[in-house]
Design a protein around this motif. Structure first.
Motif, mmCIF file in Angstrom:
data_model
loop_
_atom_site.group_PDB
_atom_site.id
_atom_site.type_symbol
_atom_site.label_atom_id
_atom_site.label_comp_id
_atom_site.label_asym_id
_atom_site.label_seq_id
_atom_site.Cartn_x
_atom_site.Cartn_y
_atom_site.Cartn_z
ATOM 1 N N SER A 26 -32.863 36.760 -1.240
ATOM 2 C CA SER A 26 -34.304 36.778 -1.002
ATOM 3 C C SER A 26 -34.638 36.121 0.335
ATOM 4 C CB SER A 26 -35.027 36.052 -2.135
ATOM 5 O OG SER A 26 -36.394 35.986 -1.890
ATOM 6 N N GLU A 27 -33.998 35.013 0.626
ATOM 7 C CA GLU A 27 -34.216 34.322 1.899
ATOM 8 C C GLU A 27 -33.689 35.151 3.072
ATOM 9 O OE1 GLU A 27 -34.075 29.659 0.463
ATOM 10 O OE2 GLU A 27 -32.184 30.739 0.742
ATOM 11 N N LEU A 28 -32.577 35.854 2.856
ATOM 12 C CA LEU A 28 -32.044 36.734 3.898
ATOM 13 C C LEU A 28 -33.023 37.854 4.207
ATOM 14 C CD1 LEU A 28 -28.317 36.973 2.763
ATOM 15 C CD2 LEU A 28 -29.152 35.929 4.876
ATOM 16 N N GLU A 29 -33.655 38.399 3.161
ATOM 17 C CA GLU A 29 -34.655 39.450 3.344
ATOM 18 C C GLU A 29 -35.829 38.929 4.175
ATOM 19 O OE1 GLU A 29 -35.817 41.143 -0.431
ATOM 20 O OE2 GLU A 29 -33.731 41.319 -1.045
ATOM 21 N N GLU A 43 -33.161 52.485 8.981
ATOM 22 C CA GLU A 43 -32.780 53.010 7.665
ATOM 23 C C GLU A 43 -31.552 52.319 7.086
ATOM 24 O OE1 GLU A 43 -32.335 57.212 8.059
ATOM 25 O OE2 GLU A 43 -34.375 57.477 8.812
ATOM 26 N N ARG A 44 -30.722 51.769 7.921
ATOM 27 C CA ARG A 44 -29.503 51.091 7.452
ATOM 28 C C ARG A 44 -29.825 49.830 6.655
ATOM 29 N NH1 ARG A 44 -26.606 49.573 12.468
ATOM 30 N NH2 ARG A 44 -28.720 49.483 13.243
ATOM 31 N N TYR A 45 -31.011 49.268 6.854
ATOM 32 C CA TYR A 45 -31.391 48.023 6.192
ATOM 33 C C TYR A 45 -31.382 48.168 4.667
ATOM 34 C CZ TYR A 45 -34.026 43.959 4.707
ATOM 35 O OH TYR A 45 -34.418 42.807 4.068
ATOM 36 N N ALA A 46 -32.011 49.199 4.141
ATOM 37 C CA ALA A 46 -32.096 49.392 2.689
ATOM 38 C C ALA A 46 -30.714 49.551 2.074
ATOM 39 C CB ALA A 46 -32.961 50.610 2.367
ATOM 40 N N LYS A 47 -29.839 50.289 2.738
ATOM 41 C CA LYS A 47 -28.478 50.477 2.231
ATOM 42 C C LYS A 47 -27.715 49.153 2.237
ATOM 43 C CE LYS A 47 -24.255 53.075 2.968
ATOM 44 N NZ LYS A 47 -23.516 53.961 3.848
ATOM 45 N N LYS A 49 -28.941 46.114 2.148
ATOM 46 C CA LYS A 49 -29.538 45.187 1.179
ATOM 47 C C LYS A 49 -29.095 45.511 -0.254
ATOM 48 C CE LYS A 49 -33.825 45.379 -0.273
ATOM 49 N NZ LYS A 49 -35.263 45.356 -0.410
ATOM 50 N N ALA A 50 -28.821 46.775 -0.547
ATOM 51 C CA ALA A 50 -28.411 47.203 -1.881
ATOM 52 C C ALA A 50 -26.967 46.808 -2.207
ATOM 53 C CB ALA A 50 -28.575 48.712 -2.020
ATOM 54 N N GLY A 51 -26.202 46.474 -1.200
ATOM 55 C CA GLY A 51 -24.799 46.110 -1.414
ATOM 56 C C GLY A 51 -24.627 44.640 -1.765
ATOM 57 N N LYS A 52 -23.379 44.192 -1.642
ATOM 58 C CA LYS A 52 -23.064 42.783 -1.920
ATOM 59 C C LYS A 52 -23.696 41.889 -0.863
ATOM 60 C CE LYS A 52 -18.366 43.591 -2.876
ATOM 61 N NZ LYS A 52 -17.023 43.029 -2.762
ATOM 62 N N ARG A 53 -23.950 40.649 -1.239
ATOM 63 C CA ARG A 53 -24.569 39.681 -0.337
ATOM 64 C C ARG A 53 -23.731 39.503 0.930
ATOM 65 N NH1 ARG A 53 -23.647 34.398 0.205
ATOM 66 N NH2 ARG A 53 -25.269 33.101 1.111
ATOM 67 N N SER A 54 -22.417 39.374 0.796
ATOM 68 C CA SER A 54 -21.556 39.183 1.974
ATOM 69 C C SER A 54 -21.602 40.403 2.894
ATOM 70 C CB SER A 54 -20.117 38.886 1.547
ATOM 71 O OG SER A 54 -19.601 39.951 0.781
ATOM 72 N N ASP A 55 -21.662 41.602 2.325
ATOM 73 C CA ASP A 55 -21.764 42.812 3.138
ATOM 74 C C ASP A 55 -23.134 42.895 3.819
ATOM 75 O OD1 ASP A 55 -19.200 43.505 2.371
ATOM 76 O OD2 ASP A 55 -19.869 44.824 0.744
ATOM 77 N N PHE A 56 -24.165 42.425 3.117
ATOM 78 C CA PHE A 56 -25.514 42.395 3.666
ATOM 79 C C PHE A 56 -25.543 41.488 4.898
ATOM 80 C CE2 PHE A 56 -30.154 40.954 2.838
ATOM 81 C CZ PHE A 56 -30.666 41.922 3.686
#
Length: 115
Positions: A26-29, A43-47, A49-56
């Motif tokens: 949430s803080e990263l967002e 558009e890459r942001y939504a993808k 964010k949907a993944g793992k936190r480390s990948d985000f």
């Protein structure tokens, strides 16, 4: 202390994985929105964010052309306050400056040659 020393966080802070690993998703967002990473990712942001936190986090740090150095989130800035005492005038500063600050060169006396 930082206020007195007039520290500019942007000169010393780089948005990196060490900082981002301290934050929740949430803080990263919120951070991404605040500093413009969300917009830069498009558009890459939504993808991401949907993944793992480390990948985000890795996706947030891989945005081409984004200036990570000097981008300081609000949470890392300190409140700036004016001092109630006015800054020194240039005449007063000259009286309190060391010779090196005024441009004067201090030379040590030369030793007498040995006989």
């Amino acid at each position: 202390m930082l206020n007195y020393l007039e520290v500019d966080e942007a000169r010393h802070f780089t948005l990196n994985d060490e900082y981002m690993n301290l934050l929740t998703v949430s803080e990263l967002e919120s951070l991404a929105e605040e500093v413009g990473l969300k917009k830069a990712m498009g558009e890459r942001y939504a993808k991401a964010k949907a993944g793992k936190r480390s990948d985000f986090i890795q996706a947030l740090l891989a945005v081409e052309g984004f200036a990570y150095r000097g981008t300081v989130p609000k949470a890392m800035r300190y409140p700036r306050r004016r001092f109630k005492f006015a800054r020194r005038t240039s005449a007063a500063e000259g009286a309190t400056q060391s010779p090196g600050e005024t441009g004067e060169v201090r030379r040590e006396p030369e030793a007498a040659p040995a006989a």
